[in-house]
Motif scaffolding. Structure first.
Motif, short mmCIF file in Angstrom:
data_model
loop_
_atom_site.label_atom_id
_atom_site.label_comp_id
_atom_site.label_asym_id
_atom_site.label_seq_id
_atom_site.Cartn_x
_atom_site.Cartn_y
_atom_site.Cartn_z
N HIS A 222 0.83 -1.21 0.00
CA HIS A 222 0.00 0.00 0.00
C HIS A 222 0.87 1.26 0.00
CE1 HIS A 222 -3.94 -1.84 0.35
NE2 HIS A 222 -3.46 -2.66 1.27
N ILE A 223 1.92 1.26 0.79
CA ILE A 223 2.80 2.43 0.86
C ILE A 223 3.47 2.67 -0.49
CG2 ILE A 223 4.84 3.41 1.96
CD1 ILE A 223 2.45 3.29 3.79
N GLN A 224 3.92 1.61 -1.13
CA GLN A 224 4.54 1.75 -2.45
C GLN A 224 3.55 2.27 -3.48
OE1 GLN A 224 5.95 -2.23 -2.99
NE2 GLN A 224 7.79 -1.94 -1.75
N THR A 225 2.31 1.81 -3.37
CA THR A 225 1.29 2.26 -4.31
C THR A 225 0.96 3.73 -4.11
OG1 THR A 225 0.35 0.03 -4.26
CG2 THR A 225 -1.00 1.76 -5.24
N ILE A 226 0.92 4.17 -2.86
CA ILE A 226 0.68 5.59 -2.58
C ILE A 226 1.77 6.45 -3.23
CG2 ILE A 226 0.74 7.32 -0.73
CD1 ILE A 226 -0.65 5.28 1.06
N LEU A 227 3.01 6.03 -3.05
CA LEU A 227 4.12 6.78 -3.65
C LEU A 227 4.04 6.73 -5.17
CD1 LEU A 227 6.78 8.32 -3.50
CD2 LEU A 227 7.97 6.12 -3.23
N LEU A 228 3.67 5.59 -5.71
CA LEU A 228 3.57 5.45 -7.16
C LEU A 228 2.51 6.38 -7.74
CD1 LEU A 228 4.80 3.57 -9.40
CD2 LEU A 228 2.70 2.26 -9.23
N LEU A 229 1.37 6.46 -7.07
CA LEU A 229 0.31 7.36 -7.52
C LEU A 229 0.79 8.81 -7.50
CD1 LEU A 229 -2.78 5.82 -5.67
CD2 LEU A 229 -2.39 5.86 -8.13
N GLY B 72 -1.14 8.79 9.52
CA GLY B 72 -1.85 8.18 10.64
C GLY B 72 -3.00 7.30 10.24
N VAL B 73 -3.12 7.00 8.95
CA VAL B 73 -4.24 6.19 8.49
C VAL B 73 -4.16 4.78 9.08
CG1 VAL B 73 -5.35 5.14 6.48
CG2 VAL B 73 -4.50 7.48 6.36
N GLY B 74 -5.26 4.37 9.69
CA GLY B 74 -5.31 3.01 10.24
C GLY B 74 -4.35 2.80 11.39
N GLY B 75 -3.95 3.89 12.06
CA GLY B 75 -3.06 3.74 13.21
C GLY B 75 -1.60 3.55 12.83
N THR B 76 -1.21 3.95 11.62
CA THR B 76 0.18 3.80 11.18
C THR B 76 1.09 4.68 12.00
OG1 THR B 76 -0.61 3.41 8.94
CG2 THR B 76 1.72 3.89 9.19
N ASP B 77 2.18 4.12 12.49
CA ASP B 77 3.15 4.88 13.27
C ASP B 77 3.89 5.85 12.36
OD1 ASP B 77 6.34 4.75 14.20
OD2 ASP B 77 4.90 5.15 15.81
N PRO B 78 4.02 7.14 12.71
CA PRO B 78 4.66 8.13 11.84
C PRO B 78 6.09 7.75 11.44
CG PRO B 78 3.47 9.23 13.60
CD PRO B 78 3.44 7.77 13.92
N ALA B 79 6.89 7.31 12.40
CA ALA B 79 8.27 6.95 12.09
C ALA B 79 8.32 5.74 11.15
CB ALA B 79 9.04 6.65 13.38
N GLN B 80 7.46 4.78 11.41
CA GLN B 80 7.41 3.60 10.56
C GLN B 80 6.93 3.96 9.16
OE1 GLN B 80 4.42 0.55 11.45
NE2 GLN B 80 6.00 -1.02 11.21
N GLU C 137 7.38 6.83 7.58
CA GLU C 137 8.47 7.47 6.85
C GLU C 137 9.51 6.45 6.39
OE1 GLU C 137 12.03 10.77 7.54
OE2 GLU C 137 10.19 10.87 8.75
N ASN C 138 9.81 5.48 7.23
CA ASN C 138 10.78 4.45 6.85
C ASN C 138 10.29 3.65 5.64
OD1 ASN C 138 12.59 5.13 8.87
ND2 ASN C 138 11.73 3.67 10.35
N ARG D 115 10.61 5.76 2.47
CA ARG D 115 12.00 5.78 2.00
C ARG D 115 12.39 4.43 1.39
NH1 ARG D 115 14.56 10.36 3.28
NH2 ARG D 115 13.79 11.61 5.03
N SER D 116 11.89 3.35 1.97
CA SER D 116 12.16 2.03 1.41
C SER D 116 11.53 1.90 0.03
CB SER D 116 11.61 0.95 2.35
OG SER D 116 11.79 -0.34 1.79
N ALA D 117 10.30 2.40 -0.12
CA ALA D 117 9.63 2.37 -1.42
C ALA D 117 10.38 3.24 -2.42
CB ALA D 117 8.19 2.86 -1.27
N TRP D 118 10.89 4.37 -1.95
CA TRP D 118 11.66 5.28 -2.82
C TRP D 118 12.90 4.56 -3.37
CZ3 TRP D 118 10.26 10.46 -3.72
CH2 TRP D 118 11.20 11.20 -4.45
#
Length: 253
Positions: A136-143, A174-182, A184-185, A188-191
């Protein structure tokens, strides 16, 4: 001319010999090469198209390199691989045929000057190209990257800043209780993953990356619309993301 008659015998003029005679200059040394052995075959010309002694290929060398790069992936672009792109334009029919032998189809976008391969769209055909399963994180960045690419379509290049992009995507933090630091990591991993795939590549300015035009070809407008609709729903309803543990999993089907 008839010979003269002497008594009862007819004497003809001496006949010239028509045998070929090789004449050599006195100042030229006569070597074994002057009399080639008819049993020794002539050496093959170096311009017979072969790249090595047992080569049976028929493609031009650069066309073979283009074919190899297409198989290695992820794509060929005029900007990054100018010689290989030129050979695709010259030998597109032959390269397309070679790929078809491997159950692959060649996709060429002449406007954006990019080319890549896809599996043939047949149910029973083997899947040669492995599909990347995006989180999901990779898809968000891709969009986000594709939207920026479309916004800068009239520009020669679409360039984004890594830090600014992470800030712009903080709306999903913060969507779905996502930790902010996690979060961002993971961004960056998706990047880094998209950099490895050639979707992003570094510029001479630290932290600034150019978006490859291939992104607009891989994901069509209909696909992007459907994905964006799903993520708008996630953002609006604050739905949790699925487990991101298998970030690097690939589909072999």
């Amino acid at each position: 001319m008839a010979g003269r008659q002497y008594g009862s015998r007819s004497v003809g003029w001496p006949q010239r010999s028509h045998r070929n005679v090789s004449v050599y200059r006195k100042d030229s040394a006569v070597t074994e090469n002057a009399f080639p052995d008819p049993l020794v075959p002539e050496p093959e010309t170096p311009d017979d198209g072969r790249l090595w002694e047992t080569d049976t290929g028929t493609l031009h060398e650069q066309s073979r390199r283009a074919l190899l790069q297409l198989l290695r992936g992820p794509y060929i672009s005029a900007d990054r691989h100018s010689k290989l792109w030129t050979r695709i334009l010259v030998d597109e029919t032959m390269i397309r045929s070679r790929l078809a032998d491997l159950f692959l189809t060649l996709v060429v976008d002449h406007e954006r000057e990019v080319a890549f391969v896809r599996n043939v769209d047949e149910v029973d055909a083997p899947r040669v190209v492995r599909a990347q399963n995006l989180t999901h994180i990779q898809t968000i960045l891709l969009l986000h990257l594709r939207q920026r690419l479309m916004q800068d379509a009239e520009q020669a290049r679409a360039v984004v800043d890594e830090g600014e992009t992470i800030e712009q995507l903080a709306v999903f933090e913060g969507v779905g209780g996502t930790d902010p630091a996690q979060f961002e990591n993971r961004i960056r991993s998706a990047w880094n993953k998209f950099t490895d795939l050639g979707i992003l590549y570094e510029t001479t300015t630290p932290g600034r990356f150019e978006i490859s035009p291939v992104l607009a070809v891989i994901f069509g407008a209909e696909e992007i619309t459907a994905i964006r609709r799903e993520y708008d729903k996630i953002l609006t309803e604050q739905l949790p993301f699925e487990d991101e543990a298998n970030d690097d999993e690939e589909d072999d089907q």
